[in-house]
Enzyme design. Structure first.
Site, PDB file in Angstrom:
ATOM      1  N   LYS A 137       0.285  -1.003  -0.248  1.00 50.46           N
ATOM      2  CA  LYS A 137      -0.531  -0.275   0.237  1.00 50.46           C
ATOM      3  C   LYS A 137       0.760   1.324  -0.006  1.00 50.46           C
ATOM      4  O   LYS A 137       1.784   1.432   0.653  1.00 50.46           O
ATOM      5  CB  LYS A 137      -0.938  -0.167   1.699  1.00 50.46           C
ATOM      6  CG  LYS A 137      -1.919   1.105   1.131  1.00 50.46           C
ATOM      7  CD  LYS A 137      -2.749   1.224   2.593  1.00 50.46           C
ATOM      8  CE  LYS A 137      -4.319   2.320   2.955  1.00 50.46           C
ATOM      9  NZ  LYS A 137      -4.685   1.483   4.032  1.00 50.46           N
TER      10      LYS A 137
ATOM     11  N   SER B   9     -10.143   1.696   2.472  1.00 53.08           N
ATOM     12  CA  SER B   9      -9.158   2.361   2.191  1.00 53.08           C
ATOM     13  C   SER B   9      -7.560   1.999   0.777  1.00 53.08           C
ATOM     14  O   SER B   9      -7.241   2.132   0.374  1.00 53.08           O
ATOM     15  CB  SER B   9      -8.105   4.337   2.476  1.00 53.08           C
ATOM     16  OG  SER B   9      -7.066   3.190   3.725  1.00 53.08           O
TER      17      SER B   9
ATOM     18  N   SER C 255     -10.304  -0.484   6.760  1.00 52.83           N
ATOM     19  CA  SER C 255      -9.197  -0.051   5.456  1.00 52.83           C
ATOM     20  C   SER C 255      -9.258  -1.195   5.265  1.00 52.83           C
ATOM     21  O   SER C 255      -8.319  -1.379   3.996  1.00 52.83           O
ATOM     22  CB  SER C 255      -8.752   0.486   5.433  1.00 52.83           C
ATOM     23  OG  SER C 255      -9.334   2.423   5.315  1.00 52.83           O
TER      24      SER C 255
END
Lengths: 95, 493
Positions: B78, B157, B181
């Site tokens: 990420k 997210s 997330s």
């Protein structure tokens, strides 16, 4: 507690975010929507309830106060928008 | 010959050690997969050359019998994690061009165990969002398509992470979870995602959103693969003052433990008005699977559940407004030139931060401002204690809790929502675990009528991830979930 344009301007100033005049009313409306929703928390009786800031239940560890890292000017300045002679450069602050 | 992309991480490790495949072959297959599925926009940077170098080094270590836990396994990261020498932007314009000179502890742990970095994955800007639509790089797309062929969000997210693992363009991926997330995108994409106990994974080197809630965790297609990755990435780190010095359980062994005799709580407050009936059905199905495997189901009450979201939307923006004060146009990232220092700050932040991030900074600034601190922030922290107390009480009688992971399946990209609060509701089942600091796992459990994945969530006591892996494996075995999203690499099998 309701947020108006003046309050938005004040928050924007505190947050150091430029908000153009014509956006302030729309932001006030959005913030009021969120704030009236979170007002639901006032239904909850929290008398004698301690605020919870740290879920671990551990106290933060202490260590001796000495320098563990340093002498890395190049690393620190590797991503600066502007530097000179090993310093950060900012717009003039003192007249 | 089976498709090399079919191998899970545990299976790939076996095949690598047996010399049936090489790490370079595996990395090459994943690079090709990422290129093939680039339309999903789940990578913001593919570091192919670096991946092949790391893979060659893995092959050398395997040959010498020095393989680490993840030796040769290709992993996507990420964009919230700092990776030394590779752009790390939290998918924000304000960090455009930021190239850290240091490595986050979590990614350093993965590389120490032989993991191979494939690249950086798309996410919501500063991890603020539940659909990956606030990213400065544009939305990541879910490899599962709607029945009418419309693009669906992967959740957020960590949307790029979930999308890449589901599309088979990463074997594993890192994510972070502040209010759901990891678990919400895992559910939307039909993969496994773990949010560890607060303090399990070091936050050092991860771009901060809300520091009392943020936790890093693993994404995988299988529960056992998730346990392997978690074993490598977790651990005490003196560089994060909230890192817990609590020994990690044997997670890979935990997946074989089963749930016989385990008490699993079913919270009555997780039944919502107007909830998708298919979500209710899959939740009931999950209960039946666990009961059939020998667990005892117990009705429990978590009375403050409905207050978790409003509590979160005070605490998270408050902490974010403080954390994001560092983006000042001076030390790193973007700068908009101006005459005065104050004007430079204000213009830089107005141009660098997207709309959702600005909104949250403004809310956070307001609730922390003089005169409102007690009414909002302290009040929320008090309710946060009551939410934690609910769980503590429940865990006196149960070992784990089963809930739906999300109130619905994935929704279309660009869905118009006028009220920001509507978007927040995606996280209704996931936020309580962050507020209470508990570990939680999303496991794919089945499909809805439109052929889209639905997930279940398991919660456990702090530092008891092993119970999640034991129960998660039972759900995975019972569900027999077949992941064949339309837009995955290597075609549909």
């Amino acid at each position: 507690m309701s947020v108006d344009k003046t309050t938005v301007a004040k928050i924007a100033r505190l947050a150091r975010i430029h908000v153009p005049d014509e956006r302030q009313q729309a932001i006030a409306t959005e913030l009021n929507g969120i704030l009236s929703w979170v007002d639901e928390l006032n239904e909850v009786n929290t008398d004698n309830v301690e605020p919870l800031a740290n879920v671990t239940g551990h106290s933060l560890p202490m260590r001796d106060d000495f320098v563990t890292d340093g002498d890395r000017i190049d690393d620190v300045l590797a991503n600066v928008p502007e530097s000179a002679g090993g310093f950060f450069v900012v717009p003039k602050v003192v007249e | 010959m089976v498709d090399i992309l079919d191998l899970g991480a545990v299976e790939a490790r076996v095949a690598l050690d047996a010399g049936e495949i090489s790490a370079v072959e595996l990395a090459s297959a994943y690079i090709a997969a990422a290129e093939e599925t680039s339309g999903l926009n789940n990578y913001v940077a593919l570091t192919a050359e670096h991946a092949l170098e790391m893979a060659a080094a893995s092959d050398a270590r395997i040959a010498k019998g020095e393989a680490g836990l993840l030796e040769g396994v290709p992993i996507g990261v990420k964009d919230l994690f700092c990776t030394a020498g590779y752009s790390s932007t939290a998918c924000s314009n304000i960090l455009a061009g930021f190239t850290p000179t240091y490595e986050s502890t979590v990614t350093a742990n993965l590389w120490r165990e032989g993991g191979v970095m494939l690249g950086k994955l798309n996410c919501d800007e500063f991890a603020m969002g539940s659909a990956n639509e606030t990213s400065a790089y544009g939305p990541a797309i879910n490899p599962w398509q709607a029945a009418d062929g419309a693009d669906l969000v992967p959740g957020g997210s960590s949307g790029g992470s979930a999308s890449a693992v589901a599309a088979r363009s990463a074997l594993l991926a890192t994510g972070t979870d502040t209010g759901g997330s990891i678990r919400q995108p895992a559910a939307f994409c039909g993969v496994v995602g773990l949010k560890p106990t607060y303090g399990r994974c070091s936050r050092w080197g991860i771009v901060a959103f809300a520091s009392s809630l943020d936790q890093a965790g693993p994404f995988s297609r299988k529960v056992a693969d998730n346990a392997l990755m978690m074993q490598a990435m977790a651990g005490f780190d003196p560089k994060d003052s909230t890192s817990a010095d609590v020994p990690l359980q044997e997670l890979s062994a935990a997946v074989t433990l089963g749930v016989r005799g385990m008490k699993i709580g079913i919270p009555s407050e997780y039944v919502l008005d107007g909830m998708d009936p298919e979500v209710v059905t899959i939740w009931q199905q999950g209960q039946d699977w666990l009961r059939a495997a020998g667990a005892e189901l117990v009705d429990i009450s978590l009375p403050h559940t409905k207050y978790a979201l409003p509590t979160y939307y005070i605490i998270a923006p408050a902490e974010a407004s403080s954390n994001l004060a560092r983006y000042d146009g001076v030390r790193y990232g973007k700068r908009v030139e101006a005459e005065s220092l104050d004007e430079m700050y204000a213009l830089t932040r107005a141009e660098g931060f997207g709309e959702e991030v600005q909104r949250r900074i403004m809310i956070g600034t307001y609730v922390l401002s003089a005169g409102y601190y007690d009414a909002y922030y302290l009040k929320a922290q008090r309710v946060r204690r009551l939410i934690r107390n609910d769980f503590d009480t429940a865990f006196e009688t149960v070992d784990a809790i089963l809930t739906p992971a999300t109130p619905s399946a994935a929704f279309p990209v660009g869905r118009k929502v006028d009220d920001p609060v509507t978007n927040f509701l995606n996280d209704v089942f996931t936020v309580p675990a962050n507020l209470a600091g508990l570990p939680g796992m999303a496991v794919p459990a089945g499909m809805n009528g439109d052929g889209l994945p639905l997930g279940l969530q398991l919660l456990a006591r702090p530092f008891d991830e092993a119970t999640l892996y034991a129960a998660g494996q039972v759900l995975e075995d019972a569900a027999g979930f077949v992941a064949n999203p339309t837009r995955r690499a290597g075609g549909v099998s």
